[in-house]
Design a protein around this motif. Structure first.
Motif, short mmCIF file in Angstrom:
data_model
loop_
_atom_site.label_atom_id
_atom_site.label_comp_id
_atom_site.label_asym_id
_atom_site.label_seq_id
_atom_site.Cartn_x
_atom_site.Cartn_y
_atom_site.Cartn_z
N SER A 58 0.83 -1.19 0.02
CA SER A 58 0.02 -0.21 -0.15
C SER A 58 0.70 1.23 -0.18
CB SER A 58 -1.19 0.13 1.13
OG SER A 58 -1.74 1.19 1.07
N GLN A 59 0.26 2.25 -0.58
CA GLN A 59 0.74 3.60 -0.55
C GLN A 59 0.03 4.64 0.13
OE1 GLN A 59 4.24 4.04 -1.46
NE2 GLN A 59 4.09 5.82 -0.63
N VAL A 60 0.30 5.55 0.78
CA VAL A 60 -0.51 6.53 1.50
C VAL A 60 -0.23 7.94 0.70
CG1 VAL A 60 -1.14 7.64 3.67
CG2 VAL A 60 -0.64 5.32 3.54
N TYR A 61 -1.15 8.68 0.30
CA TYR A 61 -1.05 10.18 -0.12
C TYR A 61 -1.89 10.96 0.88
CZ TYR A 61 1.13 7.46 -4.05
OH TYR A 61 2.19 6.76 -4.90
N VAL A 62 -1.54 12.07 1.66
CA VAL A 62 -2.34 12.84 2.44
C VAL A 62 -2.08 14.04 1.30
CG1 VAL A 62 -2.56 14.19 4.28
CG2 VAL A 62 -1.64 11.88 4.38
N THR A 63 -3.44 14.33 0.68
CA THR A 63 -3.48 15.23 -0.51
C THR A 63 -4.05 16.72 0.06
OG1 THR A 63 -5.81 14.25 -0.97
CG2 THR A 63 -3.72 13.51 -2.27
N SER A 64 -4.70 16.46 1.35
CA SER A 64 -5.20 17.82 1.90
C SER A 64 -5.41 17.25 3.37
CB SER A 64 -6.48 18.26 1.22
OG SER A 64 -7.54 17.47 1.30
N PRO A 65 -5.65 18.47 4.41
CA PRO A 65 -6.05 17.87 5.65
C PRO A 65 -7.36 16.91 5.84
CG PRO A 65 -5.53 20.28 5.51
CD PRO A 65 -5.52 19.80 3.94
N ASP A 66 -8.23 17.05 4.73
CA ASP A 66 -9.56 16.46 5.16
C ASP A 66 -9.52 15.25 3.74
OD1 ASP A 66 -9.89 18.07 3.07
OD2 ASP A 66 -11.81 18.69 3.72
N GLU A 67 -8.40 14.79 3.16
CA GLU A 67 -8.40 13.74 1.96
C GLU A 67 -7.11 13.14 2.18
OE1 GLU A 67 -9.88 14.52 -2.09
OE2 GLU A 67 -7.50 14.62 -2.54
N VAL A 68 -7.25 11.55 2.10
CA VAL A 68 -6.27 10.80 2.13
C VAL A 68 -6.65 9.83 0.94
CG1 VAL A 68 -5.22 8.83 3.22
CG2 VAL A 68 -5.78 10.88 4.45
N ILE A 69 -5.65 9.38 0.22
CA ILE A 69 -5.58 8.67 -0.84
C ILE A 69 -4.83 7.27 -0.61
CG2 ILE A 69 -5.27 7.78 -3.26
CD1 ILE A 69 -5.85 10.98 -3.98
N LEU A 70 -5.34 6.07 -0.68
CA LEU A 70 -4.79 4.90 -0.39
C LEU A 70 -4.67 3.92 -1.75
CD1 LEU A 70 -6.28 3.74 2.83
CD2 LEU A 70 -4.13 4.97 2.62
N GLU A 71 -3.45 3.66 -2.19
CA GLU A 71 -3.26 2.77 -3.20
C GLU A 71 -2.90 1.41 -2.52
OE1 GLU A 71 -2.01 5.14 -7.16
OE2 GLU A 71 -0.25 4.67 -5.74
N PHE A 72 -3.51 0.26 -3.22
CA PHE A 72 -3.42 -1.17 -2.72
C PHE A 72 -2.86 -1.63 -4.05
CE2 PHE A 72 -6.42 0.49 0.24
CZ PHE A 72 -6.19 -0.18 1.35
N PHE A 73 -1.91 -2.48 -3.91
CA PHE A 73 -1.15 -3.26 -5.04
C PHE A 73 -1.35 -4.77 -4.66
CE2 PHE A 73 0.59 1.04 -4.93
CZ PHE A 73 0.66 1.54 -6.23
N LEU A 74 -2.08 -5.60 -5.23
CA LEU A 74 -2.11 -7.13 -5.15
C LEU A 74 -1.28 -7.68 -6.11
CD1 LEU A 74 -5.45 -8.03 -4.07
CD2 LEU A 74 -3.68 -9.12 -3.19
#
Length: 179
Positions: free
Chosen positions: A20-36
């Motif tokens: 997984s990779q975590v991106y905090v794009t703003s104080p109220d938004e997080v994007i998580l990427e999952f790689f299987l």
């Protein structure tokens, strides 16, 4: 990249790596990427579906099959509030707030979750989950988890860590990623 580990090793978990990779794009938004990473023919994903207006609805019990999850908290104290986010590879989602460890569960009306990218190839599946909520501004700890269902119907429980004797995604000792 963050590696998620299966709670128990099986013939199927030996074939896959989950990152997984975590991106905090703003104080109220997080994007998580999952790689299987592994032979995706052995994975079971819920069918794609949309409601009448073409939007993907909130659904309960997504954890009963393949489900990508995140747990947000102030800290690792079992008595503090936290937010659970579930997203299916088909785009169904839900978010729940808790007042303490598995207590006071209710649908969180402030959260919005979307599967913003899905890619399936023979040797990998990639999912990008966008989580938006004003509540994210106050959270400092994150647990990243996933339920993976395999083609034979068996399930494995993946997390950054498994601190208990049972797979328990609500165990805040596993909320080990600092936002």
């Amino acid at each position: 990249m963050l590696e998620l580990k299966p709670f128990a090793e099986t013939a199927f978990t030996k074939l896959f790596k989950l990152e997984s990779q975590v991106y905090v794009t703003s104080p109220d938004e997080v994007i998580l990427e999952f790689f299987l990473l592994g032979p995706t023919r052995h994975l079971h994903f819920p069918p794609q579906r949309e409601d009448a207006e073409g939007t993907v609805p909130r659904r309960d019990e997504l954890w009963k099959t393949t489900c990508l999850e995140a747990f947000f908290s102030f800290d690792q104290n079992a008595d503090s509030p936290y937010l659970e986010v579930n997203c299916s590879p088909n785009g169904d989602w839900n978010a729940y707030s808790f007042i303490s460890y598995r207590q006071g569960m209710k649908a969180d009306g402030t959260a919005s979750v979307s599967l913003s990218h899905r890619s399936l190839e023979s040797d990998q599946a990639v999912f990008r989950v966008k989580i938006q909520s004003p509540a994210l501004r106050q959270f400092k700890k994150l647990g990243i988890t996933a339920v993976i269902e395999f083609s034979d119907g068996s399930k494995s429980y993946y997390a950054l860590s498994h601190p208990g004797t049972q797979a328990d995604f609500h165990n805040k000792a596993a909320f080990s990623y600092s936002l």
